[in-house]
Scaffold this motif. Structure first.
Motif, PDB file in Angstrom:
ATOM      1  N   GLY A 192       0.785  -1.225   0.000  1.00  0.00           N
ATOM      2  CA  GLY A 192       0.000   0.000   0.000  1.00  0.00           C
ATOM      3  C   GLY A 192       0.816   1.274   0.000  1.00  0.00           C
ATOM      4  N   TYR A 193       2.152   1.180   0.065  1.00  0.00           N
ATOM      5  CA  TYR A 193       2.961   2.407   0.112  1.00  0.00           C
ATOM      6  C   TYR A 193       4.179   2.350  -0.807  1.00  0.00           C
ATOM      7  CZ  TYR A 193       4.978  -0.632   3.740  1.00  0.00           C
ATOM      8  OH  TYR A 193       5.477  -1.714   4.433  1.00  0.00           O
ATOM      9  N   GLY A 194       4.146   1.505  -1.839  1.00  0.00           N
ATOM     10  CA  GLY A 194       5.150   1.568  -2.885  1.00  0.00           C
ATOM     11  C   GLY A 194       6.344   0.666  -2.747  1.00  0.00           C
ATOM     12  N   ALA A 195       6.414  -0.137  -1.694  1.00  0.00           N
ATOM     13  CA  ALA A 195       7.607  -0.952  -1.467  1.00  0.00           C
ATOM     14  C   ALA A 195       7.634  -2.230  -2.292  1.00  0.00           C
ATOM     15  CB  ALA A 195       7.734  -1.295   0.016  1.00  0.00           C
ATOM     16  N   CYS A 196       6.462  -2.817  -2.548  1.00  0.00           N
ATOM     17  CA  CYS A 196       6.440  -4.160  -3.138  1.00  0.00           C
ATOM     18  C   CYS A 196       6.329  -4.154  -4.660  1.00  0.00           C
ATOM     19  CB  CYS A 196       5.296  -4.972  -2.550  1.00  0.00           C
ATOM     20  SG  CYS A 196       3.645  -4.423  -3.061  1.00  0.00           S
ATOM     21  N   TYR A 197       5.952  -3.045  -5.249  1.00  0.00           N
ATOM     22  CA  TYR A 197       5.775  -2.922  -6.704  1.00  0.00           C
ATOM     23  C   TYR A 197       4.747  -3.926  -7.238  1.00  0.00           C
ATOM     24  CZ  TYR A 197       9.635   0.373  -7.203  1.00  0.00           C
ATOM     25  OH  TYR A 197      10.437   1.488  -7.132  1.00  0.00           O
ATOM     26  N   GLY A 198       3.812  -4.327  -6.420  1.00  0.00           N
ATOM     27  CA  GLY A 198       2.803  -5.274  -6.854  1.00  0.00           C
ATOM     28  C   GLY A 198       1.658  -4.633  -7.604  1.00  0.00           C
ATOM     29  N   CYS A 199       1.550  -3.312  -7.563  1.00  0.00           N
ATOM     30  CA  CYS A 199       0.401  -2.619  -8.160  1.00  0.00           C
ATOM     31  C   CYS A 199       0.808  -1.769  -9.353  1.00  0.00           C
ATOM     32  CB  CYS A 199      -0.292  -1.748  -7.118  1.00  0.00           C
ATOM     33  SG  CYS A 199       0.749  -0.414  -6.473  1.00  0.00           S
ATOM     34  N   VAL A 200       1.887  -2.142 -10.039  1.00  0.00           N
ATOM     35  CA  VAL A 200       2.357  -1.355 -11.176  1.00  0.00           C
ATOM     36  C   VAL A 200       1.353  -1.470 -12.323  1.00  0.00           C
ATOM     37  CG1 VAL A 200       4.165  -1.145 -12.933  1.00  0.00           C
ATOM     38  CG2 VAL A 200       4.775  -1.544 -10.546  1.00  0.00           C
ATOM     39  N   VAL A 201       0.954  -0.318 -12.857  1.00  0.00           N
ATOM     40  CA  VAL A 201       0.025  -0.267 -13.989  1.00  0.00           C
ATOM     41  C   VAL A 201       0.598   0.663 -15.051  1.00  0.00           C
ATOM     42  CG1 VAL A 201      -2.019  -0.744 -12.585  1.00  0.00           C
ATOM     43  CG2 VAL A 201      -1.301   1.630 -12.952  1.00  0.00           C
ATOM     44  N   GLU A 202       0.157   0.466 -16.295  1.00  0.00           N
ATOM     45  CA  GLU A 202       0.586   1.341 -17.381  1.00  0.00           C
ATOM     46  C   GLU A 202      -0.321   2.566 -17.432  1.00  0.00           C
ATOM     47  OE1 GLU A 202       1.534   1.325 -22.187  1.00  0.00           O
ATOM     48  OE2 GLU A 202       0.842  -0.508 -21.176  1.00  0.00           O
ATOM     49  N   VAL A 203       0.278   3.738 -17.404  1.00  0.00           N
ATOM     50  CA  VAL A 203      -0.454   4.997 -17.431  1.00  0.00           C
ATOM     51  C   VAL A 203       0.164   5.883 -18.514  1.00  0.00           C
ATOM     52  CG1 VAL A 203      -1.153   7.042 -16.144  1.00  0.00           C
ATOM     53  CG2 VAL A 203      -0.952   4.846 -14.970  1.00  0.00           C
ATOM     54  N   ASP A 204      -0.624   6.176 -19.545  1.00  0.00           N
ATOM     55  CA  ASP A 204      -0.165   7.054 -20.630  1.00  0.00           C
ATOM     56  C   ASP A 204       1.201   6.634 -21.169  1.00  0.00           C
ATOM     57  OD1 ASP A 204      -2.486   8.492 -20.303  1.00  0.00           O
ATOM     58  OD2 ASP A 204      -1.574  10.017 -19.008  1.00  0.00           O
ATOM     59  N   GLY A 205       1.386   5.327 -21.352  1.00  0.00           N
ATOM     60  CA  GLY A 205       2.596   4.821 -21.986  1.00  0.00           C
ATOM     61  C   GLY A 205       3.762   4.547 -21.069  1.00  0.00           C
ATOM     62  N   HIS A 206       3.628   4.762 -19.770  1.00  0.00           N
ATOM     63  CA  HIS A 206       4.693   4.415 -18.848  1.00  0.00           C
ATOM     64  C   HIS A 206       4.080   3.751 -17.621  1.00  0.00           C
ATOM     65  CE1 HIS A 206       3.338   8.448 -17.662  1.00  0.00           C
ATOM     66  NE2 HIS A 206       3.665   8.119 -16.430  1.00  0.00           N
ATOM     67  N   TYR A 207       4.930   3.235 -16.758  1.00  0.00           N
ATOM     68  CA  TYR A 207       4.452   2.446 -15.634  1.00  0.00           C
ATOM     69  C   TYR A 207       4.532   3.223 -14.316  1.00  0.00           C
ATOM     70  CZ  TYR A 207       4.383  -1.476 -18.814  1.00  0.00           C
ATOM     71  OH  TYR A 207       4.092  -2.302 -19.868  1.00  0.00           O
ATOM     72  N   GLU A 208       3.494   3.065 -13.515  1.00  0.00           N
ATOM     73  CA  GLU A 208       3.391   3.766 -12.236  1.00  0.00           C
ATOM     74  C   GLU A 208       2.970   2.784 -11.148  1.00  0.00           C
ATOM     75  OE1 GLU A 208       4.122   6.842 -11.690  1.00  0.00           O
ATOM     76  OE2 GLU A 208       3.862   7.978 -13.561  1.00  0.00           O
ATOM     77  N   ARG A 209       3.424   3.040  -9.926  1.00  0.00           N
ATOM     78  CA  ARG A 209       2.900   2.304  -8.773  1.00  0.00           C
ATOM     79  C   ARG A 209       1.576   2.963  -8.382  1.00  0.00           C
ATOM     80  NH1 ARG A 209       7.868   3.128  -4.909  1.00  0.00           N
ATOM     81  NH2 ARG A 209       7.824   5.057  -6.109  1.00  0.00           N
ATOM     82  N   LEU A 210       0.496   2.225  -8.570  1.00  0.00           N
ATOM     83  CA  LEU A 210      -0.828   2.814  -8.373  1.00  0.00           C
ATOM     84  C   LEU A 210      -1.034   3.275  -6.938  1.00  0.00           C
ATOM     85  CD1 LEU A 210      -3.431   3.394  -9.965  1.00  0.00           C
ATOM     86  CD2 LEU A 210      -4.324   1.226  -9.107  1.00  0.00           C
ATOM     87  N   CYS A 211      -0.443   2.589  -5.960  1.00  0.00           N
ATOM     88  CA  CYS A 211      -0.648   2.961  -4.563  1.00  0.00           C
ATOM     89  C   CYS A 211       0.026   4.278  -4.213  1.00  0.00           C
ATOM     90  CB  CYS A 211      -0.157   1.854  -3.633  1.00  0.00           C
ATOM     91  SG  CYS A 211       1.636   1.631  -3.614  1.00  0.00           S
ATOM     92  N   VAL A 212       0.980   4.716  -5.039  1.00  0.00           N
ATOM     93  CA  VAL A 212       1.695   5.970  -4.782  1.00  0.00           C
ATOM     94  C   VAL A 212       1.154   7.083  -5.661  1.00  0.00           C
ATOM     95  CG1 VAL A 212       3.944   7.128  -4.873  1.00  0.00           C
ATOM     96  CG2 VAL A 212       3.785   4.768  -4.049  1.00  0.00           C
ATOM     97  N   THR A 213       1.093   6.850  -6.970  1.00  0.00           N
ATOM     98  CA  THR A 213       0.613   7.851  -7.922  1.00  0.00           C
ATOM     99  C   THR A 213      -0.907   7.982  -7.864  1.00  0.00           C
ATOM    100  OG1 THR A 213       2.453   7.290  -9.363  1.00  0.00           O
ATOM    101  CG2 THR A 213       0.694   8.580 -10.333  1.00  0.00           C
TER     102      THR A 213
END
Length: 221
Positions: A192-213
């Motif tokens: 839930g705070y960006g450490a595990c990178y389990g929630c990475v999603v593609e946003v506008d052509g690049h990847y973001e950690r959804l729990c952070v962004t």
């Protein structure tokens, strides 16, 4: 962000969903669209849940009991207690001029708290059955449709500032119809705070950690 053991006040059925009401303790409710990590009894990983309601002294979460973790949360009873971490992530931008709330299915979860913060704007809700549509009572005055009708069919020609939450297909349709809409997305989360990178999603052509962004994002069409 804090982690506390919160006693359960009650669990209430809302159609097929369950509203889990917890004592607030020292946790802040945060901004609408932010989320909390709820530790489900007997499960290794917590579950991310957006805040549904925040009456004085309470935090309430709408749970769809479809898996072992969510079923464990839905089976809680008064007197139980669970650890809760939050608030986390980035919520909705409330500085909008003409808000329109749009939700599909369990995507209604963050909308009562959001609607209260915005002063009760118009709302459009879509559900897959009449049973699921019973959750519309959480957002009185909303316009409601049930499949085969789609909630996007209700969007006016000039929808204003759309704030949406729901299944991915619905969000993609909203994004295509309303560029710049605020979309609350979902992804598996372990921390839930960006450490595990389990929630990475593609946003506008690049990847973001959804729990952070996110989980609330503004994306180009």
């Amino acid at each position: 962000m804090r982690r506390e053991l919160l006693p359960v006040i009650a669990t209430e059925p809302v159609g097929p969903y369950v509203l889990v009401r917890l004592e607030r303790g020292g946790l802040e409710p945060g901004a609408p669209g932010q989320f909390f990590m709820l530790e489900a009894p007997g499960r290794l990983l917590p579950r991310p849940m957006s805040l549904c309601q925040a009456p004085p002294g309470e935090l309430a979460f709408l749970v769809d009991p479809i898996g072992p973790g969510t079923r464990a949360l839905a089976s809680l009873e008064a007197g139980h207690a669970i650890h809760v971490l939050g608030p986390l992530g980035c919520g909705f931008d409330l500085g909008v001029q003409r808000p329109l709330v749009v939700a599909g299915g369990i995507g209604i979860a963050p909308m009562p708290y959001l609607s209260e913060a915005l002063g009760g704007p118009p709302a459009l809700l879509g559900f897959r059955s009449d049973l699921h549509a019973q959750a519309a009572r959480l957002l009185p005055g909303a316009e409601v449709v049930v499949e085969p009708r789609l909630v996007t069919e209700l969007l006016p020609e000039e929808p204003g500032d759309v704030l949406a939450c729901g299944p991915e297909a619905m969000l993609e349709a909203v994004r295509a119809l309303v560029p710049g809409a605020q979309l609350a997305r979902e992804a598996p989360m372990a921390c839930g705070y960006g450490a595990c990178y389990g929630c990475v999603v593609e946003v506008d052509g690049h990847y973001e950690r959804l729990c952070v962004t996110g989980p609330v994002l503004r994306e180009a069409a």
